[in-house]
Scaffold this motif. Sequence first.
Motif, PDB file in Angstrom:
ATOM      1  N   TYR A 468      62.455  38.721  11.927  1.00  0.00           N
ATOM      2  CA  TYR A 468      62.001  40.108  12.070  1.00  0.00           C
ATOM      3  C   TYR A 468      61.199  40.563  10.846  1.00  0.00           C
ATOM      4  CZ  TYR A 468      65.413  40.394  15.866  1.00  0.00           C
ATOM      5  OH  TYR A 468      66.112  40.178  17.018  1.00  0.00           O
ATOM      6  N   TYR A 469      60.246  41.450  11.090  1.00  0.00           N
ATOM      7  CA  TYR A 469      59.415  42.019  10.025  1.00  0.00           C
ATOM      8  C   TYR A 469      59.051  43.425  10.495  1.00  0.00           C
ATOM      9  CZ  TYR A 469      55.641  42.371   6.553  1.00  0.00           C
ATOM     10  OH  TYR A 469      54.837  42.761   5.514  1.00  0.00           O
ATOM     11  N   ALA A 470      59.071  44.390   9.579  1.00  0.00           N
ATOM     12  CA  ALA A 470      58.837  45.782  10.004  1.00  0.00           C
ATOM     13  C   ALA A 470      57.809  46.484   9.137  1.00  0.00           C
ATOM     14  CB  ALA A 470      60.150  46.556   9.975  1.00  0.00           C
ATOM     15  N   LEU A 471      57.081  47.393   9.762  1.00  0.00           N
ATOM     16  CA  LEU A 471      56.103  48.234   9.083  1.00  0.00           C
ATOM     17  C   LEU A 471      56.407  49.694   9.376  1.00  0.00           C
ATOM     18  CD1 LEU A 471      52.806  46.348  10.026  1.00  0.00           C
ATOM     19  CD2 LEU A 471      53.977  46.271   7.826  1.00  0.00           C
ATOM     20  N   SER A 472      56.163  50.528   8.377  1.00  0.00           N
ATOM     21  CA  SER A 472      56.291  51.977   8.557  1.00  0.00           C
ATOM     22  C   SER A 472      54.901  52.582   8.434  1.00  0.00           C
ATOM     23  CB  SER A 472      57.216  52.567   7.485  1.00  0.00           C
ATOM     24  OG  SER A 472      57.143  53.980   7.501  1.00  0.00           O
ATOM     25  N   THR A 473      54.566  53.478   9.347  1.00  0.00           N
ATOM     26  CA  THR A 473      53.245  54.106   9.310  1.00  0.00           C
ATOM     27  C   THR A 473      53.305  55.503   9.899  1.00  0.00           C
ATOM     28  OG1 THR A 473      50.919  53.835   9.947  1.00  0.00           O
ATOM     29  CG2 THR A 473      52.560  53.142  11.546  1.00  0.00           C
ATOM     30  N   ASN A 474      52.318  56.315   9.559  1.00  0.00           N
ATOM     31  CA  ASN A 474      52.169  57.625  10.184  1.00  0.00           C
ATOM     32  C   ASN A 474      50.946  57.635  11.097  1.00  0.00           C
ATOM     33  OD1 ASN A 474      50.291  57.429   8.131  1.00  0.00           O
ATOM     34  ND2 ASN A 474      50.522  59.549   7.432  1.00  0.00           N
ATOM     35  N   LEU A 475      50.392  56.439  11.343  1.00  0.00           N
ATOM     36  CA  LEU A 475      49.219  56.305  12.203  1.00  0.00           C
ATOM     37  C   LEU A 475      49.614  56.112  13.652  1.00  0.00           C
ATOM     38  CD1 LEU A 475      47.009  53.868  10.095  1.00  0.00           C
ATOM     39  CD2 LEU A 475      46.382  56.203  10.715  1.00  0.00           C
ATOM     40  N   GLU A 476      48.785  56.612  14.539  1.00  0.00           N
ATOM     41  CA  GLU A 476      48.916  56.287  15.949  1.00  0.00           C
ATOM     42  C   GLU A 476      47.940  55.143  16.239  1.00  0.00           C
ATOM     43  OE1 GLU A 476      51.293  57.469  17.800  1.00  0.00           O
ATOM     44  OE2 GLU A 476      51.944  58.764  16.154  1.00  0.00           O
ATOM     45  N   GLY A 477      47.836  54.750  17.493  1.00  0.00           N
ATOM     46  CA  GLY A 477      46.951  53.631  17.817  1.00  0.00           C
ATOM     47  C   GLY A 477      47.747  52.381  18.120  1.00  0.00           C
ATOM     48  N   SER A 478      47.041  51.317  18.450  1.00  0.00           N
ATOM     49  CA  SER A 478      47.707  50.091  18.894  1.00  0.00           C
ATOM     50  C   SER A 478      48.486  49.441  17.753  1.00  0.00           C
ATOM     51  CB  SER A 478      46.686  49.099  19.448  1.00  0.00           C
ATOM     52  OG  SER A 478      45.906  48.539  18.421  1.00  0.00           O
ATOM     53  N   ALA A 479      49.632  48.893  18.125  1.00  0.00           N
ATOM     54  CA  ALA A 479      50.457  48.175  17.147  1.00  0.00           C
ATOM     55  C   ALA A 479      49.719  46.955  16.619  1.00  0.00           C
ATOM     56  CB  ALA A 479      51.779  47.762  17.800  1.00  0.00           C
ATOM     57  N   LYS A 480      48.933  46.333  17.489  1.00  0.00           N
ATOM     58  CA  LYS A 480      48.184  45.139  17.105  1.00  0.00           C
ATOM     59  C   LYS A 480      47.228  45.442  15.960  1.00  0.00           C
ATOM     60  CE  LYS A 480      45.376  41.429  19.130  1.00  0.00           C
ATOM     61  NZ  LYS A 480      44.752  40.917  20.386  1.00  0.00           N
ATOM     62  N   LYS A 481      46.552  46.587  16.025  1.00  0.00           N
ATOM     63  CA  LYS A 481      45.591  46.971  14.987  1.00  0.00           C
ATOM     64  C   LYS A 481      46.302  47.216  13.661  1.00  0.00           C
ATOM     65  CE  LYS A 481      42.066  50.441  13.886  1.00  0.00           C
ATOM     66  NZ  LYS A 481      41.379  51.679  14.361  1.00  0.00           N
ATOM     67  N   ILE A 482      47.461  47.867  13.714  1.00  0.00           N
ATOM     68  CA  ILE A 482      48.209  48.185  12.498  1.00  0.00           C
ATOM     69  C   ILE A 482      48.753  46.908  11.851  1.00  0.00           C
ATOM     70  CG2 ILE A 482      50.321  49.301  11.654  1.00  0.00           C
ATOM     71  CD1 ILE A 482      49.624  51.547  13.755  1.00  0.00           C
ATOM     72  N   VAL A 483      49.250  45.992  12.681  1.00  0.00           N
ATOM     73  CA  VAL A 483      49.739  44.705  12.172  1.00  0.00           C
ATOM     74  C   VAL A 483      48.597  43.914  11.538  1.00  0.00           C
ATOM     75  CG1 VAL A 483      50.698  42.460  12.862  1.00  0.00           C
ATOM     76  CG2 VAL A 483      51.685  44.564  13.764  1.00  0.00           C
ATOM     77  N   LYS A 484      47.415  43.992  12.145  1.00  0.00           N
ATOM     78  CA  LYS A 484      46.247  43.272  11.621  1.00  0.00           C
ATOM     79  C   LYS A 484      45.829  43.823  10.265  1.00  0.00           C
ATOM     80  CE  LYS A 484      41.546  41.805  12.818  1.00  0.00           C
ATOM     81  NZ  LYS A 484      40.452  41.879  13.826  1.00  0.00           N
ATOM     82  N   ILE A 485      45.855  45.158  10.111  1.00  0.00           N
ATOM     83  CA  ILE A 485      45.503  45.775   8.823  1.00  0.00           C
ATOM     84  C   ILE A 485      46.456  45.274   7.742  1.00  0.00           C
ATOM     85  CG2 ILE A 485      45.508  47.948   7.528  1.00  0.00           C
ATOM     86  CD1 ILE A 485      44.470  49.315  10.085  1.00  0.00           C
ATOM     87  N   ASN A 486      47.736  45.267   8.037  1.00  0.00           N
ATOM     88  CA  ASN A 486      48.731  44.833   7.057  1.00  0.00           C
ATOM     89  C   ASN A 486      48.597  43.350   6.721  1.00  0.00           C
ATOM     90  OD1 ASN A 486      51.423  45.355   5.582  1.00  0.00           O
ATOM     91  ND2 ASN A 486      51.918  43.626   6.925  1.00  0.00           N
ATOM     92  N   SER A 487      48.119  42.560   7.680  1.00  0.00           N
ATOM     93  CA  SER A 487      48.050  41.107   7.478  1.00  0.00           C
ATOM     94  C   SER A 487      47.080  40.700   6.363  1.00  0.00           C
ATOM     95  CB  SER A 487      47.640  40.413   8.785  1.00  0.00           C
ATOM     96  OG  SER A 487      46.294  40.708   9.116  1.00  0.00           O
TER      97      SER A 487
END
Length: 607
Positions: A468-487
């Motif tokens: 498991y791996y977790a991210l915290s954000t205040n952004l909306e939008g696709s989870a895929k995009k947020i995971v990609k930014i963090n990557s």
Amino acid sequence: MKLNKVKHSGNTSYYLAKSIRNGKKISTKNISKIGSYNELIKTYPDPEAYAKEYVKKANILFEENKFQEIKTIIDHNKRISKANLAIDPTENSLNVGYLYLQEIYSKLKTKEFFKRITADSKIAYDADEINRFLTISRILEPNSKKGTFDNKDMYVKEPEYKSHQAYRFLDLLAKNSDAYQEHLYKHSKSIIKRDTRVLYYDCTNFFFEIESEDKDKINLDDNSPQPGLRKYGRSKENRPLPIVQMGLFMDTNGIPLGFSITPGNTNEQTTVKPLEKKIIKDFELSKFIYCADAGLGSNKIKVLNNSKNKSFIVTQSLKKLKKEHQQRIFTDKGWKNLSNDKDQLLSEVPADSKETYYKEIRVETKIDVGLSKQMGEKRKVTDYAILKERIIITYQKKYDLYQKNLRNEQILRAKGYINDKNINRPSQTSPKRFIDQTAITSDGEVASVNINTLNNEKIKKEEKFDGYYALSTNLEGSAKKIVKINSRRWEIEESFRIMKTNFKARPVYLSKENRIKAHFLTCFTALLVYRLLEKKLDTVVTENKFTTERIIKGLKKLNVTNCNDIYYKSLFKGSEFSAAMNSISELDLDFQTYSIKEFNKKIKKIS
């Protein structure tokens, strides 16, 4: 001049030649060899086309009086003198690969910057020349300031300054650190487009091999305490030595943006706000996504980046979430495939799956914003702000298996420590964390005898989080995009590795605080120049991109030798790397020989 082809032994050699009339007869004289087919095919897909283009360029240079046929008289009977017997055969080798770095450096317009800040001073040295040389040497031949000065004759154009002037320059650079960083950012935008939609932040530290930390001082102007710089702190290398801490911001494309140096005992979370405020003010950046790991993602930092123009994506520790939230996460339902958003039960994920699955939960956290009243001797908070977070949890089977295999190895190592009498306080990643120590007597009372046992309950608790791996954000939008930014956070970690390993930013042979800070400023400049070069290379090399090691090694191999002060002769052969470098530059460093006069013009153009 024309192309002359000579076939021999199943191979063809290409020569730059000219026609010579002798009476009624016309003969062909080879001036220089361009290369053989078997050699050129390794670098160029069409060797003959390359040879023709070579001849075309030579004719243009000949017409412009930039190409010479040099005739020299060589005495084959002249013996080597005794004085020359000890000369290193590489002594006449001069590096020209650094000019690719200098070409980028010159576009940062640092000469204008140093001219401006030294306009009203009596400084006798060329500040930009020293800065340029320290920057380029940090990439190609990292050394102490003295060692760098001693090696300055390795370059085709040797810088002209005295050793002691480099140390005085460091004082000047440190004094103008903020303005210098602002200048670098402004002019780097003319070299490559800067994408500041996402700003990545991280901290590292650098150790100093000294006997004790720096003492605190008193600022004589206002009697305020001034902490020493090199302090004992939590070293990334786990060394018991004084350290300084570096905080670094990087833009969306992995290019460094700004940095700060703080005392080694500074809480790294407190470094974010001052540097972020400086970047917002000096670089005129007001809208961006802050991205960092869990250690730099406290609630205060989240609140700092929770506004209309700023957002955050930070790593979230699942272990630190409340149990009620963990219960919502560790269930079989509610998971989706990250690539196609299809529902997926985790219990049915195949053991060999390479897919990533995700789940989202919403969390609201009360934040103390200072609204309170005094109730006797205690302060009572009267109102809270609410921080709304979106927690995106991902799961990968291969990551799950990797963590289990890693832990099994650590458990085996932990069993080897069971009989150790003294086990110091272990780190969070040490195998010793699985060992419990109990002091007992034969009657079961507390005593001085230690009994070590394996804590199976702790092992079981850790296993719960595998995969498991977790991210915290205040952004909306696709989870895929947020995971990609963090990557892309790996690029800032790589930047630290480059500074420490390739640029050898440590050890530091300086003791004065301002000079230590200036040293890291030259390391930062070197990183910026290198990253800009790397990004330009990415535009011409789309597959099998060059590693940092190969780029530096390739630049160091681009050498020439001075032939009797008449011309420079290349000591390197054509390669995939040299062809790529030449395609992103205006230097044209792919000839066998260069007129010294014309070569000096190239250098002057980028100085």
